[in-house]
Design a protein around this motif. Structure first.
Motif, PDB file in Angstrom:
ATOM      1  N   ASN A  28       0.832  -1.203   0.000  1.00  0.00           N
ATOM      2  CA  ASN A  28       0.000   0.000   0.000  1.00  0.00           C
ATOM      3  C   ASN A  28       0.864   1.249   0.000  1.00  0.00           C
ATOM      4  O   ASN A  28       2.039   1.207   0.352  1.00  0.00           O
ATOM      5  N   ASP A  29       0.273   2.356  -0.372  1.00  0.00           N
ATOM      6  CA  ASP A  29       0.995   3.626  -0.408  1.00  0.00           C
ATOM      7  C   ASP A  29       1.630   3.945   0.946  1.00  0.00           C
ATOM      8  O   ASP A  29       1.007   3.756   1.996  1.00  0.00           O
ATOM      9  N   GLY A  30       2.865   4.430   0.908  1.00  0.00           N
ATOM     10  CA  GLY A  30       3.531   4.907   2.116  1.00  0.00           C
ATOM     11  C   GLY A  30       4.185   3.834   2.955  1.00  0.00           C
ATOM     12  O   GLY A  30       4.753   4.154   4.010  1.00  0.00           O
ATOM     13  N   GLU A  31       4.133   2.587   2.521  1.00  0.00           N
ATOM     14  CA  GLU A  31       4.688   1.514   3.355  1.00  0.00           C
ATOM     15  C   GLU A  31       6.194   1.370   3.167  1.00  0.00           C
ATOM     16  O   GLU A  31       6.762   1.786   2.157  1.00  0.00           O
ATOM     17  N   VAL A  32       6.803   0.754   4.173  1.00  0.00           N
ATOM     18  CA  VAL A  32       8.231   0.452   4.151  1.00  0.00           C
ATOM     19  C   VAL A  32       8.408  -1.056   4.103  1.00  0.00           C
ATOM     20  O   VAL A  32       7.449  -1.819   4.273  1.00  0.00           O
ATOM     21  N   VAL A  33       9.631  -1.487   3.875  1.00  0.00           N
ATOM     22  CA  VAL A  33       9.895  -2.924   3.740  1.00  0.00           C
ATOM     23  C   VAL A  33       9.472  -3.690   4.989  1.00  0.00           C
ATOM     24  O   VAL A  33       8.934  -4.795   4.907  1.00  0.00           O
ATOM     25  N   LEU A  34       9.676  -3.093   6.162  1.00  0.00           N
ATOM     26  CA  LEU A  34       9.291  -3.790   7.392  1.00  0.00           C
ATOM     27  C   LEU A  34       7.781  -4.035   7.433  1.00  0.00           C
ATOM     28  O   LEU A  34       7.337  -5.065   7.959  1.00  0.00           O
ATOM     29  N   ASP A  35       6.983  -3.121   6.904  1.00  0.00           N
ATOM     30  CA  ASP A  35       5.535  -3.339   6.818  1.00  0.00           C
ATOM     31  C   ASP A  35       5.224  -4.596   6.015  1.00  0.00           C
ATOM     32  O   ASP A  35       4.337  -5.381   6.378  1.00  0.00           O
ATOM     33  N   ILE A  36       5.956  -4.785   4.933  1.00  0.00           N
ATOM     34  CA  ILE A  36       5.713  -5.944   4.066  1.00  0.00           C
ATOM     35  C   ILE A  36       6.138  -7.230   4.759  1.00  0.00           C
ATOM     36  O   ILE A  36       5.447  -8.262   4.664  1.00  0.00           O
ATOM     37  N   ILE A  37       7.239  -7.181   5.475  1.00  0.00           N
ATOM     38  CA  ILE A  37       7.684  -8.365   6.225  1.00  0.00           C
ATOM     39  C   ILE A  37       6.642  -8.723   7.284  1.00  0.00           C
ATOM     40  O   ILE A  37       6.309  -9.904   7.486  1.00  0.00           O
ATOM     41  N   HIS A  38       6.079  -7.724   7.959  1.00  0.00           N
ATOM     42  CA  HIS A  38       5.019  -7.994   8.938  1.00  0.00           C
ATOM     43  C   HIS A  38       3.776  -8.570   8.266  1.00  0.00           C
ATOM     44  O   HIS A  38       3.109  -9.451   8.832  1.00  0.00           O
ATOM     45  N   ARG A  39       3.450  -8.092   7.067  1.00  0.00           N
ATOM     46  CA  ARG A  39       2.289  -8.638   6.359  1.00  0.00           C
ATOM     47  C   ARG A  39       2.532 -10.102   5.960  1.00  0.00           C
ATOM     48  O   ARG A  39       1.609 -10.922   6.017  1.00  0.00           O
ATOM     49  N   LEU A  40       3.763 -10.405   5.589  1.00  0.00           N
ATOM     50  CA  LEU A  40       4.096 -11.799   5.285  1.00  0.00           C
ATOM     51  C   LEU A  40       3.919 -12.673   6.522  1.00  0.00           C
ATOM     52  O   LEU A  40       3.395 -13.794   6.436  1.00  0.00           O
TER      53      LEU A  40
END
Length: 257
Positions: A28-40
């Protein structure tokens, strides 16, 4: 809010070995790599191990290598990558893997304990220390360090030569030695401790060939090479090879009568 599906390759494994695992994950807009790791972790890999804490670029916990470059995951915005780019996230290469993206950085704490601490000047009590503002500013730059150890990870002396680790403190702790050696109130010399000499003889300053790779990855923008390591090298050489400096160190100053 717009979103898209990104392709990730994340290293999975432990001390016995491992490899890259493919994921397709929403961004999503404004996210960082750590956000994606948490989503995983929340949606596809609940057992994925990752170290993090503040998510504000101040604790240094979420260090990893993103597309081969040492970075803080919480400070690496997804917007710096193109939407069709595959993003690879791997653990810090210079340190042993514990599991997945978590590494054992105990090497750094061992080196930290080997650097003698600040020696207070004799005869001055709390509140009596006085320094020039330029000395305060110089020291303050070095104190911005958040202990992320990205400089340690990218330093090729540590990264590519495991055999160097016992004799080399790395840029983070040589910077600490430099800070103390520059400190106008540090009284280490009065106790017989020559910080620049120990930097050379005990902390491996000579291994550093000032490639500035440590400076390039510092998330705090500390000029580790230019403001700490090079001046420390210059003082170490002066004190060891300059005949006048050597002679001056041998002449005892007369005590005031």
């Amino acid at each position: 809010m717009s979103s898209y599906e990104a392709r990730f390759k994340v290293w999975r494994g432990d001390t016995k070995g491992g490899g890259l695992e493919d994921f397709a994950v929403e961004v999503n807009d404004g996210e960082v790599v750590l956000d994606i790791i948490h989503r995983l972790q929340a949606t596809q890999a609940p057992d994925l191990a990752v170290r993090w804490n503040c998510k504000a670029g101040k604790c240094g916990s979420c260090s990893a290598e993103i597309n081969g470059r040492p970075r803080l995951m919480c400070m690496t915005r997804m917007s710096v990558f193109t939407r069709d780019e595959t993003i690879t996230v791997t653990p810090l290469r210079a340190f042993p893997v514990v599991r997945d993206l978590v590494t054992d950085v105990g090497f750094n704490y061992t080196k930290a304990r080997q650097v003698p601490s600040f020696v207070p000047p004799a005869g001055l009590g709390p509140g009596e220390y006085r320094m020039q503002q330029e000395d305060v500013d110089r020291s303050q730059e070095f104190r911005k360090c958040i202990e992320c150890f990205l400089c340690q990870d990218t330093c090729h002396v540590v990264r590519d030569h495991e055999e160097n680790k016992p004799a080399f403190a790395g840029p983070r702790f040589l910077m600490r030695v430099a800070e103390l050696d520059m400190h106008p109130l540090d009284a280490a010399a009065e106790t017989g401790l020559d910080r620049s000499r120990t930097a050379q003889d005990e902390h491996g300053l000579g291994y550093c060939n000032i490639t500035k790779c440590c400076t390039e990855v510092c998330p705090e923008g500390i000029k580790i090479t230019d403001n700490a390591l090079i001046p420390l090298k210059e003082r170490a050489v002066d004190r060891k090879y300059d005949p006048l400096v050597w002679l001056g160190s041998k002449i005892r100053r007369r005590s005031p009568e």
